[in-house]
Design a protein around this motif. Structure first.
Motif, PDB file in Angstrom:
ATOM      1  N   ARG A  88       6.764  -1.538  -4.122  1.00 56.08           N
ATOM      2  CA  ARG A  88       6.548  -0.218  -4.466  1.00 56.08           C
ATOM      3  C   ARG A  88       5.732  -0.210  -5.756  1.00 56.08           C
ATOM      4  O   ARG A  88       6.263  -0.169  -6.985  1.00 56.08           O
ATOM      5  CB  ARG A  88       7.767   0.810  -4.922  1.00 56.08           C
ATOM      6  N   GLU A  90       5.639   5.066   3.950  1.00 54.31           N
ATOM      7  CA  GLU A  90       5.039   5.573   2.602  1.00 54.31           C
ATOM      8  C   GLU A  90       3.777   5.389   2.397  1.00 54.31           C
ATOM      9  O   GLU A  90       2.880   6.193   1.909  1.00 54.31           O
ATOM     10  CB  GLU A  90       5.902   4.663   1.621  1.00 54.31           C
ATOM     11  N   TYR A 149       1.675   7.765   4.768  1.00 55.87           N
ATOM     12  CA  TYR A 149       1.869   9.261   4.100  1.00 55.87           C
ATOM     13  C   TYR A 149       0.810   9.406   3.109  1.00 55.87           C
ATOM     14  O   TYR A 149       0.232  10.417   3.456  1.00 55.87           O
ATOM     15  CB  TYR A 149       3.238   9.093   3.366  1.00 55.87           C
ATOM     16  N   ARG A 150       0.533   8.550   2.545  1.00 50.40           N
ATOM     17  CA  ARG A 150      -0.741   8.501   1.433  1.00 50.40           C
ATOM     18  C   ARG A 150      -1.970   8.509   2.104  1.00 50.40           C
ATOM     19  O   ARG A 150      -2.787   9.348   1.659  1.00 50.40           O
ATOM     20  CB  ARG A 150      -0.553   7.134   0.600  1.00 50.40           C
TER      21      ARG A 150
END
Length: 401
Positions: free
Chosen positions: A143, A198, A201-202
């Protein structure tokens, strides 16, 4: 001198982890898996070295650490999926020096199932040890948001998925030294799929606003005002902003390991991949509206990195924008305070030394990345024509995407 931690791969995933570990007082050893592009400033490098960070003199040193985290890059391969060759090389190197009771964690972005089906056999074969019995094995999604000063590794929750409950707890014990919150997934497949969700999603949400940008231009609607108003909604909405394309190291991925794909992700990729072409179409149309042809036009590109205030060019849309402009016959130059030299199609692109003079001289200036050092108000006054792909200029000061 033995270290507590070995970070294998000192690229965009490994360096931030190594920085966080050194800041937490963990003795850290770095091991390169290839010609990785680091983005440390001289001051950051000095802090790491003064904190005890050092690079391994050889692979044998990997056998004297308690925790080894594989952060090897997984760039797009020929088939569009992640290339695991550097992960494989890291695993083979580590396996020959792996000792019992070591905790091995994979942080590279990989398809679900990679930790168990790809990494585990490599480690077990090379070491003669068994994962879950002789050593701990886990996955943790990286992350990293380069340049983000609001969310640091210490304030960003870390997801952990271990091969066994004991593996999860061993990895969690390590990460609890770096972050305020550790989140335990059911296993490595769930943790790997967190990374998948994740990342996608972006890209899906950026694709939505990129399509909205094209639509709003056709309708004569100010998309940036639409976003400004929409983000006041306190629930059910998160603001994303359009741009000339999507760069970075986290590419949209599908479930290739399971023989399946995500149709929405594939569509998002197609939409985002069209944006450099759309920018060039808008550029040619603007020149035409002002009585100029793209052929022979002097076009200045501002900001050729994929993210503001960083020197990283991984996947930057500036590359394709420049290529398409050159194909139209435009004379392309660039300015970027972080990139001293730049080549496109193996040809050096002229770099503007004096920004304002170059903008005044160019037939068209295109803002591709909004570095903090750019005085956009001043640029909008100096430039003959300014196309703002980031919505960063004051309203009415430039033509926006």
């Amino acid at each position: 001198m033995p270290a507590d931690l070995a970070v294998i791969g000192l690229g965009p995933y490994g360096l931030p982890l190594a920085q966080a570990a050194v800041a937490a007082g963990i003795s850290t050893l770095g091991y390169r898996t290839g010609p990785e592009a680091g983005s440390l400033s001289p001051a950051e490098l000095r802090r790491m070295l003064s904190g005890g960070f050092r690079t391994a003199a050889g692979p044998a040193e990997l056998g004297r650490v308690r925790t080894a985290v594989i952060c090897a890059p997984t760039p797009p391969g020929p088939d569009g999926g992640p290339d695991l060759s550097q992960v494989e090389a890291a695993a083979r190197t580590l396996s020959t020096h792996l000792r019992p009771h070591t905790t091995v964690i994979l942080e590279s972005p990989v398809p679900p199932g990679t930790t168990e089906e790809f990494l585990r056999p490599l480690l077990e074969k090379g070491s003669g040890l068994r994962a879950g019995r002789d050593f701990h094995l886990a996955y943790s999604p990286t992350r990293v948001d380069p340049g983000n000063r609001d969310f640091t590794p210490a304030t960003t929750p870390k997801v952990i998925g271990g091969l066994t409950p004991a593996c999860t707890e061993s990895a969690a014990a390590f990460y609890s030294r770096l972050t305020d919150k550790v989140v335990r997934a059911r296993g490595p497949r769930e943790a790997e799929t967190v990374q998948l969700l994740e990342t996608n999603y972006r890209h899906v949400n950026i694709a939505l606003v990129n399509e909205m940008a094209v639509l709003c231009h056709d309708l004569g609607v100010d998309l940036w005002d639409v976003i400004r108003c929409a983000e006041t909604k306190p629930f059910g909405f998160q603001a994303f902003r359009p741009g000339p394309g999507v760069g970075g190291h986290a590419i949209p991925r599908d479930l290739t390991s399971a023989g399946r794909s995500l149709r929405m992700v594939e569509l998002a990729r197609q939409v985002n991949d069209q944006m450099p072409r759309y920018v060039v179409q808008r550029a040619a149309a603007l020149l035409n509206e002002h009585g100029k042809s793209a052929r022979g036009a002097r076009v200045l590109l501002l900001g050729v990195t994929y993210k503001p205030d960083l020197a990283d060019q991984q996947g930057t849309p500036a590359q394709e924008v420049a290529v398409r402009l050159m194909e139209l016959g435009a004379a392309v130059s660039y300015h970027d305070p972080h990139i001293p030299s730049w080549s496109v199609l193996d040809r050096p692109v002229p770099r503007a030394d004096s920004l304002y003079e170059a903008a005044a001289d160019a037939d068209l200036t295109i803002l591709l990345q909004q570095h903090r050092t750019y005085d956009l108000q001043g640029l909008s006054v100096k430039a003959q024509l300014l196309l703002d792909t980031r919505g960063a200029t004051p309203t009415g000061a430039a033509h926006r995407l």
